[in-house]
Design a protein around this motif. Sequence first.
Motif, short mmCIF file in Angstrom:
data_model
loop_
_atom_site.label_atom_id
_atom_site.label_comp_id
_atom_site.label_asym_id
_atom_site.label_seq_id
_atom_site.Cartn_x
_atom_site.Cartn_y
_atom_site.Cartn_z
N GLY A 177 -9.89 -11.24 6.40
CA GLY A 177 -9.42 -11.11 5.03
C GLY A 177 -7.93 -11.30 4.88
O GLY A 177 -7.44 -11.61 3.79
N PRO B 168 -4.76 -7.22 2.22
CA PRO B 168 -6.15 -6.77 2.11
C PRO B 168 -6.56 -5.89 3.28
O PRO B 168 -6.22 -6.15 4.43
CB PRO B 168 -6.95 -8.08 2.11
CG PRO B 168 -5.96 -9.16 1.83
CD PRO B 168 -4.65 -8.67 2.36
N VAL C 26 -10.12 -4.33 4.69
CA VAL C 26 -11.57 -4.34 4.56
C VAL C 26 -12.18 -3.71 5.81
O VAL C 26 -11.50 -3.46 6.79
CB VAL C 26 -12.12 -5.77 4.36
CG1 VAL C 26 -11.63 -6.37 3.06
CG2 VAL C 26 -11.70 -6.68 5.52
#
Length: 344
Positions: free
Chosen positions: A187, A298, A300
């Motif tokens: 990501g 990001p 995740v």
Amino acid sequence: MSTLLEQEILSQPEVLAGLLDKELARVQRIVAELPGFSYAMIAARGTSDHAATYAQYAWGALARRPVALATPSLHTLYHAPPRLDGALVVGVSQSGQSPDIVSVVEEGRRQGRPTLAITNDGSSPLAAAADYVIELHAGAERSVAATKTYTAQLAVMALLAAAWSGEQARLDELQRLPEALAATLQGATIVGPRAERYRYMEQCVVIGRGYNYPTALELALKLKELTYVMADAYSSADFRHGPIATIAQGMPALLIMPTGATFADMLELAHELRARGAELIICSDAPEAQALATTVLPLVGALPEWLSPVAAIVPGQLLALHLALARGLAPDQPRGLKKVTLTV
């Protein structure tokens, strides 16, 4: 051709998978064999000290084990080592070479306390000084800035916390780390192009809280090491006690804010900093937080908050790497630094 630093950042899922496979049984045996202790005293420097700060949260919350950070200068410069009654003495060092860290562990043994070394070199002086040794199994780290050894240190601290907790669920959560890091790396491919925006940044603040206060410390260090930006790290609580006055229009503020117990506090601070004109760079898995950011790092992988620092540092490592490249710097060889720093 990619840099050594990038290669080592990308290797972290594999490193953690190998570490968990090789050290889980050893950690459980060490926890079972350790004599009783009232608190842990951890000696570490630099990046390793940030892993020790993480242990203050993980060992405290999961195992109710108080953790103090050692003051090595008392041992090596002032020759006045403190009494270590009731302590488990822990030395954390990637190389295992630094004399001041070794001296704290040696003093622990002299006082008859149990001692533990956490190091990437099982044949190092630190390992030789300790009763028990946990190796990082990160392989040779050739770039000066520590990346894979840091996340491996965090994983060892988490392993010990889980083993002390006696909860199988915590051990099960640990097995998700390699997959979560792989997902975060996938990501975070957007981080490289976004780093160019901060090419001329001279200063910034990096803020986290709780489990991710050490993440803020480590990210600030990586920015200083690799990009020479004056990055100051704070707990969100401490930041409100004065340093918030430094925020001016356009000031970059990096916020580490995964979902969890600290999220509401960090979200409130994000709104306040935005109102004061700060430019927000936010590492979070929460859409509500990402919506406030000029730049998103990001996060995740759906890790529980207590494990989130292992993944949360990874987008920051990539930001520091790509910002160094954007500034025309050599990320594998930062100026004035060498891989092994020997402090006394």
